[in-house]
Design a protein around this motif. Structure first.
Motif, PDB file in Angstrom:
ATOM      1  N   PRO A  79      61.063  14.792 -20.986  1.00  8.26           N
ATOM      2  CA  PRO A  79      60.410  15.926 -21.275  1.00  8.26           C
ATOM      3  C   PRO A  79      59.457  15.871 -19.625  1.00  8.26           C
ATOM      4  O   PRO A  79      59.070  15.083 -18.933  1.00  8.26           O
ATOM      5  N   GLY A  80      58.806  16.908 -19.196  1.00 10.79           N
ATOM      6  CA  GLY A  80      58.492  17.419 -17.694  1.00 10.79           C
ATOM      7  C   GLY A  80      59.477  17.049 -16.687  1.00 10.79           C
ATOM      8  O   GLY A  80      58.631  16.391 -15.260  1.00 10.79           O
ATOM      9  N   GLU A  81      59.994  16.781 -16.546  1.00 13.02           N
ATOM     10  CA  GLU A  81      61.617  16.332 -15.905  1.00 13.02           C
ATOM     11  C   GLU A  81      62.766  17.291 -15.211  1.00 13.02           C
ATOM     12  O   GLU A  81      62.250  18.786 -16.059  1.00 13.02           O
ATOM     13  N   ARG A 100      52.042  26.815 -14.875  1.00 11.78           N
ATOM     14  CA  ARG A 100      51.435  27.736 -16.127  1.00 11.78           C
ATOM     15  C   ARG A 100      52.088  26.997 -17.420  1.00 11.78           C
ATOM     16  O   ARG A 100      50.940  27.169 -17.981  1.00 11.78           O
ATOM     17  N   GLY A 101      51.998  25.423 -17.089  1.00 17.93           N
ATOM     18  CA  GLY A 101      51.430  24.670 -18.289  1.00 17.93           C
ATOM     19  C   GLY A 101      53.067  25.022 -19.156  1.00 17.93           C
ATOM     20  O   GLY A 101      52.442  24.598 -20.531  1.00 17.93           O
ATOM     21  N   LEU A 102      54.203  25.697 -18.757  1.00 15.41           N
ATOM     22  CA  LEU A 102      55.179  25.307 -19.260  1.00 15.41           C
ATOM     23  C   LEU A 102      56.201  24.091 -19.569  1.00 15.41           C
ATOM     24  O   LEU A 102      56.220  23.673 -18.718  1.00 15.41           O
ATOM     25  N   ASP A 103      55.929  23.615 -21.773  1.00 13.69           N
ATOM     26  CA  ASP A 103      56.813  22.978 -21.470  1.00 13.69           C
ATOM     27  C   ASP A 103      58.600  22.991 -21.299  1.00 13.69           C
ATOM     28  O   ASP A 103      59.111  24.060 -21.003  1.00 13.69           O
ATOM     29  N   HIS A 104      59.149  21.550 -20.171  1.00 17.91           N
ATOM     30  CA  HIS A 104      60.304  21.810 -20.036  1.00 17.91           C
ATOM     31  C   HIS A 104      60.110  20.948 -19.678  1.00 17.91           C
ATOM     32  O   HIS A 104      59.516  19.597 -19.792  1.00 17.91           O
ATOM     33  N   LYS A 157      70.705  20.638  -9.369  1.00 19.44           N
ATOM     34  CA  LYS A 157      68.907  20.620 -10.272  1.00 19.44           C
ATOM     35  C   LYS A 157      68.774  21.487 -11.412  1.00 19.44           C
ATOM     36  O   LYS A 157      70.146  22.642 -11.670  1.00 19.44           O
ATOM     37  N   GLY A 158      68.504  20.840 -12.254  1.00 21.51           N
ATOM     38  CA  GLY A 158      68.352  21.968 -14.115  1.00 21.51           C
ATOM     39  C   GLY A 158      67.519  21.529 -14.275  1.00 21.51           C
ATOM     40  O   GLY A 158      66.303  20.376 -14.608  1.00 21.51           O
ATOM     41  N   VAL A 159      66.684  22.414 -15.471  1.00 19.46           N
ATOM     42  CA  VAL A 159      65.429  22.417 -16.281  1.00 19.46           C
ATOM     43  C   VAL A 159      66.091  22.925 -17.420  1.00 19.46           C
ATOM     44  O   VAL A 159      66.529  24.224 -16.717  1.00 19.46           O
ATOM     45  N   TYR A 160      65.727  22.779 -18.444  1.00 16.15           N
ATOM     46  CA  TYR A 160      65.406  23.294 -19.526  1.00 16.15           C
ATOM     47  C   TYR A 160      63.901  24.342 -20.163  1.00 16.15           C
ATOM     48  O   TYR A 160      63.256  22.941 -20.262  1.00 16.15           O
ATOM     49  N   ASP A 167      66.349  18.001 -20.052  1.00 15.74           N
ATOM     50  CA  ASP A 167      67.839  18.043 -21.218  1.00 15.74           C
ATOM     51  C   ASP A 167      68.047  19.024 -22.189  1.00 15.74           C
ATOM     52  O   ASP A 167      66.763  18.731 -22.298  1.00 15.74           O
ATOM     53  N   PRO A 168      69.384  19.284 -22.559  1.00 12.64           N
ATOM     54  CA  PRO A 168      68.647  19.875 -23.625  1.00 12.64           C
ATOM     55  C   PRO A 168      68.491  19.657 -25.015  1.00 12.64           C
ATOM     56  O   PRO A 168      68.121  20.029 -26.222  1.00 12.64           O
TER      57      PRO A 168
END
Length: 130
Positions: free
Chosen positions: A95-97, A82-86, A105-108, A89-90
């Motif tokens: 970005p993009g990681e 979807r091309g969502l920014d992610h 694993k973790g993502v914001y 780290d908080p």
């Protein structure tokens, strides 16, 4: 009975859009509509009850969800498709990681109303020793 979280209200610009976004991303069900709320059920009998409020009344909140590796991978595939920014780290400095904290694993990322969402596969500090 021990104290348990039953539900929380999540302010949204559009309750249907936010509920559908969240449910689709994590493969969950939109379970009920009651008054101004649209609920999404989580796996531990807690619901997120999305309520439409004026955009200027939304204070971004942080919601973190513990998910399996398979659920993480499926959700992350949707985030990237979807091309969502992610971010990993908080603070949004990676970005993009994704991150690999505590052996998981973790993502914001943000939802349609600007809330800060986090997916993680291992709780902070790791799994408790049994």
């Amino acid at each position: 009975m021990s104290v348990q979280l039953n539900h929380t209200i999540v302010h949204a610009r559009d309750n249907r859009e936010s509920a559908d976004f969240f449910a689709d991303l994590l493969g969950l069900a939109v379970t009920q509509e009651w008054g101004p709320f649209i609920a999404v059920a989580l796996g531990n009998d807690v619901t997120l009850d999305f309520a439409t409020v004026p955009a200027d009344h939304i204070a971004p909140q942080h919601y973190a969800f513990l998910v399996s590796e398979a659920e993480f991978d499926a959700a992350y595939e949707k985030i990237t498709a979807r091309g969502l920014d992610h971010w990993a780290d908080p603070h949004g400095k990676r970005p993009g990681e994704i991150n690999r904290n505590d052996g998981g694993k973790g993502v914001y990322f943000t939802d349609p109303s600007g809330h800060y969402m986090e997916l993680l596969t291992v709780p902070y500090g790791g799994w408790p020793q049994r």
